[in-house]
Design a protein around this motif. Structure first.
Motif, PDB file in Angstrom:
ATOM      1  N   PRO A  93      59.037  19.579  59.079  1.00 18.82           N
ATOM      2  CA  PRO A  93      57.853  19.998  58.295  1.00 18.82           C
ATOM      3  C   PRO A  93      57.747  19.305  56.954  1.00 18.82           C
ATOM      4  CG  PRO A  93      59.516  21.723  58.292  1.00 18.82           C
ATOM      5  CD  PRO A  93      60.000  20.685  59.252  1.00 18.82           C
ATOM      6  N   TRP A  94      58.838  18.751  56.426  1.00 15.05           N
ATOM      7  CA  TRP A  94      58.767  18.084  55.130  1.00 15.05           C
ATOM      8  C   TRP A  94      58.036  16.749  55.220  1.00 15.05           C
ATOM      9  CZ3 TRP A  94      63.102  19.481  57.828  1.00 15.05           C
ATOM     10  CH2 TRP A  94      63.761  18.470  58.515  1.00 15.05           C
ATOM     11  N   LYS A  95      57.832  16.217  56.420  1.00 11.91           N
ATOM     12  CA  LYS A  95      57.084  14.972  56.569  1.00 11.91           C
ATOM     13  C   LYS A  95      55.596  15.164  56.257  1.00 11.91           C
ATOM     14  CE  LYS A  95      60.400  12.225  58.055  1.00 11.91           C
ATOM     15  NZ  LYS A  95      60.799  10.997  57.328  1.00 11.91           N
ATOM     16  N   TYR A  96      55.116  16.389  56.415  1.00 15.42           N
ATOM     17  CA  TYR A  96      53.692  16.644  56.160  1.00 15.42           C
ATOM     18  C   TYR A  96      53.347  16.471  54.686  1.00 15.42           C
ATOM     19  CZ  TYR A  96      49.325  19.260  55.694  1.00 15.42           C
ATOM     20  OH  TYR A  96      48.048  19.632  55.386  1.00 15.42           O
ATOM     21  N   LEU A  97      54.240  16.853  53.780  1.00 14.50           N
ATOM     22  CA  LEU A  97      53.970  16.721  52.363  1.00 14.50           C
ATOM     23  C   LEU A  97      54.016  15.271  51.894  1.00 14.50           C
ATOM     24  CD1 LEU A  97      54.933  19.805  52.690  1.00 14.50           C
ATOM     25  CD2 LEU A  97      55.358  19.687  50.261  1.00 14.50           C
ATOM     26  N   VAL A 103      47.809  14.468  51.088  1.00 15.50           N
ATOM     27  CA  VAL A 103      47.287  13.967  49.809  1.00 15.50           C
ATOM     28  C   VAL A 103      45.777  14.078  49.763  1.00 15.50           C
ATOM     29  CG1 VAL A 103      47.138  11.936  48.328  1.00 15.50           C
ATOM     30  CG2 VAL A 103      49.267  12.441  49.537  1.00 15.50           C
ATOM     31  N   GLU A 104      45.097  13.815  50.876  1.00 16.57           N
ATOM     32  CA  GLU A 104      43.640  13.934  50.900  1.00 16.57           C
ATOM     33  C   GLU A 104      43.189  15.383  50.755  1.00 16.57           C
ATOM     34  OE1 GLU A 104      42.327  12.153  54.466  1.00 16.57           O
ATOM     35  OE2 GLU A 104      42.861  10.099  53.883  1.00 16.57           O
ATOM     36  N   LYS A 105      43.997  16.313  51.223  1.00 18.41           N
ATOM     37  CA  LYS A 105      43.598  17.723  51.210  1.00 18.41           C
ATOM     38  C   LYS A 105      43.952  18.420  49.906  1.00 18.41           C
ATOM     39  CE  LYS A 105      43.720  21.765  54.245  1.00 18.41           C
ATOM     40  NZ  LYS A 105      44.252  22.321  55.510  1.00 18.41           N
ATOM     41  N   TYR A 106      45.146  18.156  49.366  1.00 16.50           N
ATOM     42  CA  TYR A 106      45.619  18.875  48.183  1.00 16.50           C
ATOM     43  C   TYR A 106      45.811  17.963  46.967  1.00 16.50           C
ATOM     44  CZ  TYR A 106      46.777  22.444  51.671  1.00 16.50           C
ATOM     45  OH  TYR A 106      46.721  23.358  52.690  1.00 16.50           O
ATOM     46  N   GLY A 107      45.945  16.668  47.177  1.00 16.57           N
ATOM     47  CA  GLY A 107      46.224  15.776  46.055  1.00 16.57           C
ATOM     48  C   GLY A 107      47.650  15.961  45.563  1.00 16.57           C
ATOM     49  N   ASN A 108      47.803  15.982  44.251  1.00 11.07           N
ATOM     50  CA  ASN A 108      49.115  16.192  43.636  1.00 11.07           C
ATOM     51  C   ASN A 108      49.331  17.630  43.196  1.00 11.07           C
ATOM     52  OD1 ASN A 108      49.710  13.438  43.902  1.00 11.07           O
ATOM     53  ND2 ASN A 108      48.703  12.959  41.952  1.00 11.07           N
ATOM     54  N   GLU A 109      48.421  18.522  43.535  1.00 15.32           N
ATOM     55  CA  GLU A 109      48.518  19.923  43.131  1.00 15.32           C
ATOM     56  C   GLU A 109      49.272  20.727  44.183  1.00 15.32           C
ATOM     57  OE1 GLU A 109      47.548  21.034  40.267  1.00 15.32           O
ATOM     58  OE2 GLU A 109      46.611  19.170  39.611  1.00 15.32           O
ATOM     59  N   LYS A 159      60.139  19.987  48.775  1.00 15.28           N
ATOM     60  CA  LYS A 159      58.922  19.780  47.991  1.00 15.28           C
ATOM     61  C   LYS A 159      57.998  20.991  48.045  1.00 15.28           C
ATOM     62  CE  LYS A 159      58.771  14.732  48.190  1.00 15.28           C
ATOM     63  NZ  LYS A 159      57.943  13.547  48.561  1.00 15.28           N
ATOM     64  N   LEU A 160      57.970  21.669  49.165  1.00 16.15           N
ATOM     65  CA  LEU A 160      57.159  22.886  49.264  1.00 16.15           C
ATOM     66  C   LEU A 160      57.787  24.024  48.476  1.00 16.15           C
ATOM     67  CD1 LEU A 160      54.753  24.417  50.552  1.00 16.15           C
ATOM     68  CD2 LEU A 160      56.272  24.944  52.470  1.00 16.15           C
ATOM     69  N   LEU A 161      59.102  24.171  48.553  1.00 12.88           N
ATOM     70  CA  LEU A 161      59.764  25.264  47.845  1.00 12.88           C
ATOM     71  C   LEU A 161      59.674  25.086  46.331  1.00 12.88           C
ATOM     72  CD1 LEU A 161      62.976  25.634  50.045  1.00 12.88           C
ATOM     73  CD2 LEU A 161      60.817  26.863  50.248  1.00 12.88           C
ATOM     74  N   GLN A 162      59.695  23.845  45.855  1.00 14.85           N
ATOM     75  CA  GLN A 162      59.599  23.605  44.420  1.00 14.85           C
ATOM     76  C   GLN A 162      58.242  24.007  43.855  1.00 14.85           C
ATOM     77  OE1 GLN A 162      60.604  19.475  43.995  1.00 14.85           O
ATOM     78  NE2 GLN A 162      62.816  19.866  43.874  1.00 14.85           N
ATOM     79  N   GLN A 163      57.220  24.067  44.691  1.00 15.53           N
ATOM     80  CA  GLN A 163      55.897  24.469  44.221  1.00 15.53           C
ATOM     81  C   GLN A 163      55.835  25.955  43.895  1.00 15.53           C
ATOM     82  OE1 GLN A 163      53.010  23.279  47.135  1.00 15.53           O
ATOM     83  NE2 GLN A 163      53.502  21.080  46.955  1.00 15.53           N
ATOM     84  N   PHE A 164      56.787  26.737  44.380  1.00 13.58           N
ATOM     85  CA  PHE A 164      56.799  28.178  44.148  1.00 13.58           C
ATOM     86  C   PHE A 164      57.912  28.595  43.193  1.00 13.58           C
ATOM     87  CE2 PHE A 164      54.734  27.482  48.180  1.00 13.58           C
ATOM     88  CZ  PHE A 164      53.655  28.352  48.146  1.00 13.58           C
ATOM     89  N   ILE A 165      58.509  27.642  42.483  1.00 16.91           N
ATOM     90  CA  ILE A 165      59.575  27.917  41.517  1.00 16.91           C
ATOM     91  C   ILE A 165      59.119  27.444  40.152  1.00 16.91           C
ATOM     92  CG2 ILE A 165      61.980  27.478  40.894  1.00 16.91           C
ATOM     93  CD1 ILE A 165      62.576  26.987  43.808  1.00 16.91           C
ATOM     94  N   SER A 166      59.315  28.264  39.139  1.00 14.48           N
ATOM     95  CA  SER A 166      58.950  27.890  37.773  1.00 14.48           C
ATOM     96  C   SER A 166      59.906  26.814  37.261  1.00 14.48           C
ATOM     97  CB  SER A 166      58.991  29.114  36.856  1.00 14.48           C
ATOM     98  OG  SER A 166      58.748  28.741  35.512  1.00 14.48           O
ATOM     99  N   PRO A 167      59.396  25.677  36.759  1.00 12.79           N
ATOM    100  CA  PRO A 167      60.302  24.622  36.286  1.00 12.79           C
ATOM    101  C   PRO A 167      61.016  24.981  34.991  1.00 12.79           C
ATOM    102  CG  PRO A 167      58.027  24.027  35.866  1.00 12.79           C
ATOM    103  CD  PRO A 167      57.993  25.281  36.678  1.00 12.79           C
ATOM    104  N   SER A 168      60.498  25.940  34.226  1.00 16.45           N
ATOM    105  CA  SER A 168      61.106  26.299  32.943  1.00 16.45           C
ATOM    106  C   SER A 168      62.163  27.380  33.086  1.00 16.45           C
ATOM    107  CB  SER A 168      60.021  26.761  31.967  1.00 16.45           C
ATOM    108  OG  SER A 168      59.287  27.844  32.520  1.00 16.45           O
ATOM    109  N   THR A 169      61.901  28.376  33.927  1.00 19.24           N
ATOM    110  CA  THR A 169      62.841  29.488  34.068  1.00 19.24           C
ATOM    111  C   THR A 169      63.646  29.422  35.358  1.00 19.24           C
ATOM    112  OG1 THR A 169      61.144  30.875  35.109  1.00 19.24           O
ATOM    113  CG2 THR A 169      61.343  30.979  32.700  1.00 19.24           C
ATOM    114  N   GLY A 170      63.182  28.679  36.355  1.00 20.15           N
ATOM    115  CA  GLY A 170      63.880  28.617  37.638  1.00 20.15           C
ATOM    116  C   GLY A 170      63.685  29.844  38.501  1.00 20.15           C
ATOM    117  N   MET A 171      62.746  30.715  38.164  1.00 20.26           N
ATOM    118  CA  MET A 171      62.481  31.925  38.935  1.00 20.26           C
ATOM    119  C   MET A 171      61.319  31.689  39.893  1.00 20.26           C
ATOM    120  SD  MET A 171      62.890  34.828  35.958  1.00 20.26           S
ATOM    121  CE  MET A 171      62.717  36.152  37.150  1.00 20.26           C
TER     122      MET A 171
END
Length: 263
Positions: A93-97, A103-109, A159-171
């Motif tokens: 599943p990580w190949k999809y990201l 990229v066409e559907k979500y871009g860099n967001e 890459k998907l899991l990092q989108q749901f983790i705060s980069p400042s607090t790690g929560m």
């Protein structure tokens, strides 16, 4: 006459006759409907019977495909259906990201950027729905993970899991912010914990500065040990372990108060 012809020619002639017959029947049915409509306008007495005739479905003969000659193939085999598009990323599943489709559907967001759940009023509910898919039924406007069949929560999908983790607090972000349903949020928490245990995701440990004062006996929170007493044989270390004789005046006062209850 057709039977005396060669087999490929006979098959072709049969198919041609069937097509001509089908076209003739369709034209006759259309002309009869037109005639009935014209007569119904002139004579109302036959309008009812014409209406019944026009309502009847027109049955056209089916063109059957005869067995082709070994050297000629007139009928094509049915093409195999295309494989499920989800199977492309089912195992990885990580190949999809990393694909152009993502990229066409979500871009860099992140996948949850701009998502808004369908709800009544202007204030969203405090909790997200339990699940978006119940059996074969899918709710309206499913969550960012359930709406895309290519997205799959997996411990190696970093890459998907990092989108749901705060980069400042790690929560992990609260589902009220990302809009993820409770079922997918539970999978996210389990996948993030597994990825951290396997070393795929970093985790923060609070830094504590330990000084020498925390281990010394002179700290205000640590009391001093009393010196050893000169004990004689039969004495206890602490006086409250010895036999204590109560005051006779206090005992008499208590007996006077509870004399009615004493036997």
């Amino acid at each position: 006459m057709i039977c005396s012809l060669p087999e490929p020619t006979a098959i072709f002639m049969r198919r041609l006759l069937m097509v001509i017959l089908q076209t003739y029947v369709e034209k006759m049915a259309a002309s009869m409907q037109f005639i009935c409509r014209a007569l119904s306008r002139l004579t109302p007495s036959i309008s009812h019977s014409c209406r019944q005739y026009t309502r009847l479905p027109v049955r056209t003969p089916k063109v059957l495909c005869a067995a082709p000659h070994p050297a000629h193939s007139y009928c094509k085999a049915a093409e195999a259906p295309d494989p499920d598009s989800r199977s492309r990323y089912q195992d990885k599943p990580w190949k999809y990201l990393e694909s152009e489709e993502y990229v066409e559907k979500y871009g860099n967001e992140p996948v949850w950027t701009g998502y808004r759940r369908n709800h009544k009023g202007g204030i969203p509910p405090q909790k997200t729905r339990k699940t978006c898919i119940r059996g074969d039924k899918v709710c309206g406007n499913p969550c960012p993970i359930c709406r895309d069949p290519h997205i799959r929560v997996h411990p190696q999908n970093v890459k998907l899991l990092q989108q749901f983790i705060s980069p400042s607090t790690g929560m992990v972000y609260d589902p009220s912010r990302t809009g993820v349903c409770m079922k997918q949020q539970k999978k996210l928490n389990e996948a993030i914990d597994t990825a951290r245990d396997h070393g795929l995701l970093p985790f923060q440990i609070p830094y504590v500065d330990f000084t020498a004062e925390d281990y010394s006996n002179t700290h205000p929170a640590v009391g001093s040990t009393p010196p050893a007493l000169s004990l004689t044989r039969g004495d206890s270390w602490y006086y409250w372990y010895q036999e204590i004789m109560p005051d006779e005046k206090e005992v008499a006062k208590v007996k006077k108060i509870y004399k009615d209850y004493l036997k």
